[in-house]
Design an enzyme around this catalytic site. Structure first.
Site, PDB file in Angstrom:
ATOM      1  N   SER A 161      31.188 -20.215   6.645  1.00  0.00           N
ATOM      2  CA  SER A 161      31.294 -21.665   6.400  1.00  0.00           C
ATOM      3  C   SER A 161      31.483 -22.422   7.705  1.00  0.00           C
ATOM      4  CB  SER A 161      32.491 -21.956   5.501  1.00  0.00           C
ATOM      5  OG  SER A 161      32.349 -21.292   4.283  1.00  0.00           O
TER       6      SER A 161
HETATM    7  N1  SAM Z   1      34.787 -16.934   4.042  1.00  0.00           N
HETATM    8  C1  SAM Z   1      33.703 -16.180   4.600  1.00  0.00           C
HETATM    9  C2  SAM Z   1      33.691 -16.260   6.098  1.00  0.00           C
HETATM   10  O1  SAM Z   1      34.618 -16.857   6.678  1.00  0.00           O
HETATM   11  O2  SAM Z   1      32.766 -15.707   6.695  1.00  0.00           O
HETATM   12  C3  SAM Z   1      32.375 -16.625   4.065  1.00  0.00           C
HETATM   13  C4  SAM Z   1      32.173 -16.180   2.680  1.00  0.00           C
HETATM   14  S1  SAM Z   1      30.515 -16.344   2.131  1.00  0.00           S
HETATM   15  C5  SAM Z   1      30.338 -18.070   1.949  1.00  0.00           C
HETATM   16  C6  SAM Z   1      30.742 -15.754   0.470  1.00  0.00           C
HETATM   17  C7  SAM Z   1      30.963 -14.262   0.383  1.00  0.00           C
HETATM   18  O3  SAM Z   1      31.318 -13.948  -0.956  1.00  0.00           O
HETATM   19  C8  SAM Z   1      29.737 -13.438   0.721  1.00  0.00           C
HETATM   20  O4  SAM Z   1      30.033 -12.530   1.739  1.00  0.00           O
HETATM   21  C9  SAM Z   1      29.396 -12.737  -0.596  1.00  0.00           C
HETATM   22  O5  SAM Z   1      28.856 -11.457  -0.422  1.00  0.00           O
HETATM   23  C10 SAM Z   1      30.761 -12.695  -1.251  1.00  0.00           C
HETATM   24  N2  SAM Z   1      30.746 -12.519  -2.712  1.00  0.00           N
HETATM   25  C11 SAM Z   1      29.933 -13.113  -3.623  1.00  0.00           C
HETATM   26  N3  SAM Z   1      30.264 -12.701  -4.860  1.00  0.00           N
HETATM   27  C12 SAM Z   1      31.301 -11.823  -4.736  1.00  0.00           C
HETATM   28  C13 SAM Z   1      32.073 -11.058  -5.656  1.00  0.00           C
HETATM   29  N4  SAM Z   1      31.879 -11.095  -6.968  1.00  0.00           N
HETATM   30  N5  SAM Z   1      33.071 -10.280  -5.153  1.00  0.00           N
HETATM   31  C14 SAM Z   1      33.298 -10.221  -3.815  1.00  0.00           C
HETATM   32  N6  SAM Z   1      32.594 -10.919  -2.899  1.00  0.00           N
HETATM   33  C15 SAM Z   1      31.616 -11.709  -3.353  1.00  0.00           C
END
Ligand code: SAM
Length: 193
Positions: free
Chosen positions: A37
């Site tokens: 983000s």
């Molecule tokens: N906060 C993170 C950072 O600082 O880099 C960015 C997160 S990114 C916007 C969203 C993340 O959520 C992705 O890495 C994705 O693989 C993960 N994600 C999506 N669905 C998920 C689930 N059900 N359980 C765990 N992780 C999940």
């Protein structure tokens, strides 16, 4: 928190081809179709969580580990769940290198939360859900707070949930955001409003 924001280098959480863009306040790719983000939103979400040094925090969506480090710095312990193993491994090696010992990593579907370590004082979800997953509400302590993006796949409201002392769920709408989808059993598309 602002001092820490300026001290932590987003470059350390990016692959080589994106390091030159780390100072821009926008999301960037981290591989596997996922994004880190924009720094200002990470700062805002951390602030809105109202973390305390004695808090145990559940984070869903480890991604690059950038948001995780903010949680690790301002809370007692972080339990972070990521569904893509490669991202979780990379984030762990970055966070180990920075010297944090209070972060626990899990690979799996975070829409179930992490029941073995519940209840949590704070929960943060960094992927968009159609509605608040029930498992996460159950795993939030009484008096606890959770921040998450809720809504359609292309635009969501960033919501702060508080579980009040009399067991009620209060919801505040903070701002509009656009996150990648929370994939999983209780993720986006399965449980829309
Ligand atoms: N906060 C993170 C950072 O600082 O880099 C960015 C997160 S990114 C916007 C969203 C993340 O959520 C992705 O890495 C994705 O693989 C993960 N994600 C999506 N669905 C998920 C689930 N059900 N359980 C765990 N992780 C999940």
């Amino acid at each position: 928190m602002t001092d820490f924001f300026y001290k932590l280098n987003r470059k350390d959480f990016l692959d080589d081809q994106y390091k030159d863009y780390s100072d821009f306040d926008n999301p960037l790719p981290i591989g596997y179709g996922q994004t880190i983000s924009q720094p200002s939103l990470v700062l805002q979400m951390t602030r809105e969580l109202e973390l305390g040094k004695n808090h145990r925090v559940l984070e869903i969506g480890t991604g690059s580990g950038y948001q995780t480090v903010f949680l690790a710095e301002f809370a007692e312990a972080v339990y972070t769940v990521e569904r893509i193993a490669e991202l979780s491994h990379k984030a762990k090696s970055r966070i180990d290198k920075l010297g944090y010992k209070n972060v626990h990593f899990k690979i799996g579907d975070g829409s179930h939360g992490w029941n073995e370590h519940a209840p949590f004082d704070r929960i943060i979800v960094t992927a968009a859900a159609g509605r608040v997953p029930d498992a996460l509400i159950d795993q939030l302590k009484t008096g606890g707070k959770m921040i998450l993006p809720v809504g359609e796949s292309n635009l969501q409201e960033l919501v702060r949930i508080t579980k009040t002392n009399d067991g009620k769920i209060e919801k505040e709408h903070l701002t509009l955001v656009r996150f990648v989808e929370l994939v999983g059993e209780y993720g986006w598309g399965k449980n829309k409003y």
